[in-house]
Scaffold this active site. Sequence first.
Site, PDB file in Angstrom:
ATOM      1  CB  CYS A 135      -0.480  -0.568   1.332  1.00  0.00           C
ATOM      2  SG  CYS A 135      -2.062   1.453   1.295  1.00  0.00           S
ATOM      3  CB  CYS A 138      -0.618   2.314   4.053  1.00  0.00           C
ATOM      4  SG  CYS A 138      -2.099   1.703   3.633  1.00  0.00           S
ATOM      5  CG  ASP A 139       3.352   1.204   4.751  1.00  0.00           C
ATOM      6  OD1 ASP A 139       3.028   2.501   5.795  1.00  0.00           O
ATOM      7  OD2 ASP A 139       3.024  -0.232   4.671  1.00  0.00           O
TER       8      ASP A 139
END
Length: 322
Positions: A135, A138-139
Site C-alpha cells: 500500500c 499507507c507507507d
Amino acid sequence: MSHHKVVVIGTGPAGYTAALYTSRANLAPLVFEGVQPGGQLTITTEVENFPGFRNGIAGPALMDEMREQVLRFGTTIKAETVLKADLQSRPFKLTTDQGEYTADAVIIATGASAKWLGIGKDEQLSRSGGGVSACATCDGFFFRGKEIAVVGGGDTAVEEATFLTKFASKVHLIHRRDKLRASKAMQDRALQNEKIHPIWNKGVLDVLTTTLETPMGEKIEKIRALKLQDTVDGSISELAVEGLFVAIGHQPNTGLFTGQLPMDETGYLQVEKGSSRTPIEGVFACGDVQDHTYRQAITAAGSGCMAAIDAERWLTEKGLAE
Ligand code: NDP
C-alpha cells in the site's frame, strides 16, 4: 445473541451500497466493518472515475461519505470481524471477534485483498516493518529520498509507482513481461516520469535483507536488495533497493465460506447470472468478492444495490421483511 433481518459483511463500496438500500427499505441492516474498514479504496489515492466527482475524490474521503450516508438511514455499523459464518442453519449464525449474531438474510461484500509474491519473505517483511508493503498510500512516506521498487504491470502498480515518486528518489517498476497491462493514460503518465525506471522481463526470486540494530538494542531485518530473474534468458541479477511495493493483483476474501458456497478456480464466489443470489436462499454476494472481471468501485456499488434489492424481495416473499 442479537437477531437482524439483514447482516452485511464488509464496508467497501458494495457493502455500503447494500446497507444504503436495505436501510432505506426499513430493514435496519447490521454491517460488520471487518479488518479493513472502508475496504481497498481507503488505501488508494485519488479516485477520478467515480461518477459525481468531476475533480476526483480521495479514496478515504469517498468511503467516509458512504459511511455517513448509510448512518443517516439507520444502519448499525460494528467494528467487528466475522470469524465464522454458519449458512446451513436458519436463521444464519455469525460469530465475530466480539459476539454472536443471527440473520434472516446475509449480504457478503468481503471484497478482495492484495496478493503477495509467494516467496514468503515479502509478506513476512511487510508485517515486521522490514520495508515491504502492498500500500503506497499507507507507507510511501517512509521512503522519502530512498531508491525503491514496485512489482507489477497493472493499473495498481503504475498508479503506485507514480504516487511513490512524491517520496522516493527513484522508483524501479519491475514487470515480468515487456508490456504493461495498465491503461494507456496511466502508462504514459508513469513512463514519462523521470523518477520511474521500468525493468522489463524480470521476476522477483527473493528479497535480500540486512540486520540493523536500533538504539534500544532491538534487531530488525530490513530489505537491502532484490534477487531478480530474467523471464526470457533466465539470468540472475541483484537490484539494490530500500523498499519494495508489491502490486500484483488481489485475491477474494472468501475463506469464511469454503465448503458452503461455490467458488471459481481462483476463489471468487459464484452468483446466479444477472443477480446477486448464491445457491443458498437468503445469501447474496456483491462487489469484488464475486467479480474478477470489472473490480471497480462503481461496479461494486452497483452490485451492492442489486444485492440489497434481491435481499429485500426475498425477505418480503418469505414474510420476513416486516
Ligand atoms: P491486475 O490483475 O490488473 O494486474 C496485476 C499485475 O501483476 C499484472 O501486470 C501481472 O502480470 C502482475 N503479476 C501477477 N502476479 C504476479 C507475480 N506472481 N509476479 C509478478 N507479477 C505478477 O491487478 P491490479 O491490482 O493492477 O488491477 C486490478 C483492477 O483494478 C484492474 O481492473 C484495474 O484496472 C483496476 N484499477 C484501477 C485503478 C484506477 O482506475 N485508478 C487503479 C488500480 C486498479 P501480467 O500482466 O503478466 O499478467
